[in-house]
Design an enzyme around this catalytic site. Structure first.
Site, PDB file in Angstrom:
ATOM      1  N   SER A 211       3.065  -5.629   6.529  1.00 50.07           N
ATOM      2  CA  SER A 211       2.445  -4.922   5.414  1.00 50.07           C
ATOM      3  C   SER A 211       2.193  -5.853   4.236  1.00 50.07           C
ATOM      4  CB  SER A 211       3.308  -3.730   5.003  1.00 50.07           C
ATOM      5  OG  SER A 211       4.515  -4.170   4.450  1.00 50.07           O
ATOM      6  N   CYS A 212       1.558  -5.300   3.233  1.00 44.52           N
ATOM      7  CA  CYS A 212       1.145  -6.028   2.035  1.00 44.52           C
ATOM      8  C   CYS A 212       2.283  -6.916   1.516  1.00 44.52           C
ATOM      9  CB  CYS A 212       0.748  -5.024   0.959  1.00 44.52           C
ATOM     10  SG  CYS A 212       0.361  -5.732  -0.633  1.00 44.52           S
TER      11      CYS A 212
END
Lengths: 81, 202
Positions: free
Chosen positions: A17-18
């Site tokens: 994820s980010c």
């Protein structure tokens, strides 16, 4: 997902994820030559907006397309210079 | 009508006879050179504008507050921006190799915790809350603080440790990750902030 683009390399960032999809895309693009196309396969839904924003704000790259297929988000980024 | 004719006649009558509109060759040459100089300096300004700069000041060393500067910094580096993160006070613990692996989430005074403060204050609650968050982060595929630090340094983010705070906390320069900039203070931070397009205090 098959692509109409001649992909030079595929980057698998599934499960990450980010900010990983963006940072790893940038690193992979750095290792390519002008004209090469990078395919990025992600499961992070935020990558749709993030990769578009990154490509818009970064010189020398062009976002060719983004395809959403179930939980998979596939992006094609061309290194232009 | 007659006024118009008059002014036209006046303008036609003495063009160039005004001493202020006459230049000699040397003056003209000097003016041309000045125009060339200005054009060059404008061109310099244009190219300098492409490189965006960001300065983040990281003052907090809790587990949750370590993430925003690291995520924004590493992402900005992916945009090709020039990034400085100045760590001061508790923010210094993010760069401390040992302490960064043991940053805690505070259960007390945190309105997002599912327990009242009286319960949150029980010894061990911070550790439990941190462990729960770490588990969630792992399950979500979110990077660890250590990974984000290495990633930021790899990408050329300038992670700075405030010298005054290093001494205040009695840390050693060797306590920090390799690649961390030490020996910097408020003046350095301000200089970067003044040059930056984006300045954030976390």
């Amino acid at each position: 997902m098959s692509s109409e683009y001649d992909t030079t390399e595929t980057l698998d960032v599934k499960g990450q994820s980010c900010p990983m999809p963006i940072v790893k895309t940038k690193q992979a693009i750095d290792d390519l030559d002008a004209g090469d196309v990078l395919e990025v396969v992600a499961t992070d839904s935020g990558s749709m907006s993030d990769i578009q924003g990154w490509a818009d704000g970064t010189d020398g790259v062009e976002l060719l397309d983004q395809v959403e297929d179930g939980d998979l988000y596939t992006h094609h980024v061309k290194k232009t210079e | 009508m007659s006024t118009d004719n008059q002014s036209t006649t006046d303008a036609d009558a003495d063009p160039g006879s005004d001493p202020e509109t006459e230049f000699d060759a040397a003056e003209l040459q000097a003016l041309r050179e000045r125009v060339d100089e200005l054009e060059e300096s404008i061109a310099d300004v244009d190219t300098g504008d492409d490189q965006k700069k960001m300065t983040i000041v990281a003052t907090q060393g809790s587990f949750d507050m370590a993430y925003p500067p690291l995520i924004l910094g590493s992402t900005a580096a992916a945009f090709g921006w020039d990034v400085v993160v100045f760590h001061t006070f508790w923010g210094l613990d993010i760069l401390h190799e040992e302490k960064s692996k043991n940053l805690k989430l505070s259960a007390v005074g945190n309105p997002n915790m599912p327990v009242p403060n009286a319960v949150a204050a029980i010894p061990g609650m911070d550790r439990m809350a941190t462990r729960m968050m770490e588990k969630k982060i792992d399950e979500n595929g979110t990077a660890t603080i250590e990974e984000l630090i290495e990633l930021s340094l790899d990408q050329g983010v300038d992670l700075q440790a405030c010298q005054m705070t290093i001494e205040l906390m009695e840390y050693d320069e060797d306590d920090f990750y390799d690649g961390v900039t030490t020996g910097v203070g408020a003046a350095t931070a301000l200089q970067h902030m003044a040059e930056s397009d984006i300045q954030l205090l976390v």
